[in-house]
Design an enzyme around this catalytic site. Sequence first.
Site, mmCIF file in Angstrom:
data_model
loop_
_atom_site.group_PDB
_atom_site.id
_atom_site.type_symbol
_atom_site.label_atom_id
_atom_site.label_comp_id
_atom_site.label_asym_id
_atom_site.label_seq_id
_atom_site.Cartn_x
_atom_site.Cartn_y
_atom_site.Cartn_z
ATOM 1 C CE1 TYR A 58 -58.127 -55.158 -25.481
ATOM 2 C CE2 TYR A 58 -59.484 -55.309 -23.513
ATOM 3 C CZ TYR A 58 -59.248 -54.783 -24.766
ATOM 4 O OH TYR A 58 -60.133 -53.878 -25.296
ATOM 5 C CB SER A 204 -59.930 -43.929 -24.628
ATOM 6 O OG SER A 204 -59.108 -45.061 -24.749
ATOM 7 N N PRO A 205 -62.678 -42.721 -22.377
ATOM 8 C CG PRO A 205 -64.094 -43.109 -20.542
ATOM 9 C CD PRO A 205 -63.154 -43.811 -21.491
ATOM 10 N N GLY A 207 -59.602 -39.674 -22.484
ATOM 11 C CA GLY A 207 -58.486 -39.376 -23.369
ATOM 12 C C GLY A 207 -57.233 -40.137 -22.987
ATOM 13 N NE ARG A 208 -55.762 -44.252 -26.749
ATOM 14 C CZ ARG A 208 -56.195 -45.509 -26.870
ATOM 15 N NH1 ARG A 208 -55.981 -46.362 -25.894
ATOM 16 N NH2 ARG A 208 -56.833 -45.911 -27.954
ATOM 17 C CG PHE A 210 -53.786 -35.707 -22.442
ATOM 18 C CD1 PHE A 210 -52.455 -35.870 -22.756
ATOM 19 C CD2 PHE A 210 -54.313 -34.427 -22.486
ATOM 20 C CE1 PHE A 210 -51.657 -34.794 -23.099
ATOM 21 C CE2 PHE A 210 -53.533 -33.339 -22.827
ATOM 22 C CZ PHE A 210 -52.194 -33.523 -23.132
#
Length: 333
Positions: A58, A204-205, A207-208, A210
């Site tokens: 990263y 990403s729990p 959904g990034r 969303f």
Amino acid sequence: MRTTTLGAGGPQVGRIGLGCMGMSWAYGEGDRDDAASIKVIHRALDLGVTLIDTADAYGPYSNEQLVGRALRDRRDQAVLATKVGLIPDGARQLHRNARPEYIRGAIEGSLARLGVDHLDLYQLHRVDPAVPLAESWGALAELVKQGKVRAIGLSEATLAEIKEAQAIHPVASVQSELSLWTRGQLDDVVPYTEEQGIAFLPFSPLGRGFLTGAITSAADLPEGDMRRQLPRFQGEAFDANQALVTKVRAVAERVGVAPGQVALAWVVAQGRYVVPIPGTKRLRYLEENAAAGDLELPADVLAELDALPPAVGDRYGSFAGASNTSTGPAASK
């Protein structure tokens, strides 16, 4: 916050962890604010969000440096996890390297950047098809014997790979994507980790982002944000996936919490040792996520969420790179 352990024999951690990637890489790098991110990490520890996850890829390296500064005076309060095995190039592609000699050198760099003498969890970021897994895993196991690492884990590994590694040295954790719109790991990997007492760390729990409902169009994402290139955030797929958000929001309104908290509580409910690591660089969202660690959804609500349709669109599509030896930044979690 409620707690669990990092697998059956691991250290105690909060039911919600913190993924730090987006603080310095991939998501809206133009509004990077290290001072604010350090405050988020400190507040996370105050709230019982003790699993802090980063990776050498990263940045590269800048995210480990950031986490190291944040934990300088609070190391004993964190369960510190980083990853090895992906190398960014100048074109922002990520190439796999899990050769034993590379791992032995990479650990020294991570320890120096993080300012620590050991890691609580060192994870193989990706299995390298050019290197026998036994060799990579054996190198990681040696680091445990040397005291540089307390435990080792895998990221985005198949069930067969997890079993192969487990036969050589205990697998403490498996990190893969899991959310209401990415549920494939529930077919085989999550049941196996539960059976074996292995921690499962969903990235990403939300959904990034969303599933929180905060992203109403691709225009809501900053320029350069890699989500603009992911299939689920584009065109007709984006519009179709709004139906998922609508249903999550309806559940949240009935329960009296935020949509993101419903999404996180569903993930936590998938197993004793499931510890999602949502990422954020904002205090407001950190506190909202942390509160989800104490939210237990009724059985009928969980069943309703289980019945939601799958998301439209691939996770990465062509953005992740076509070969099995390189991946795009989207695939770096």
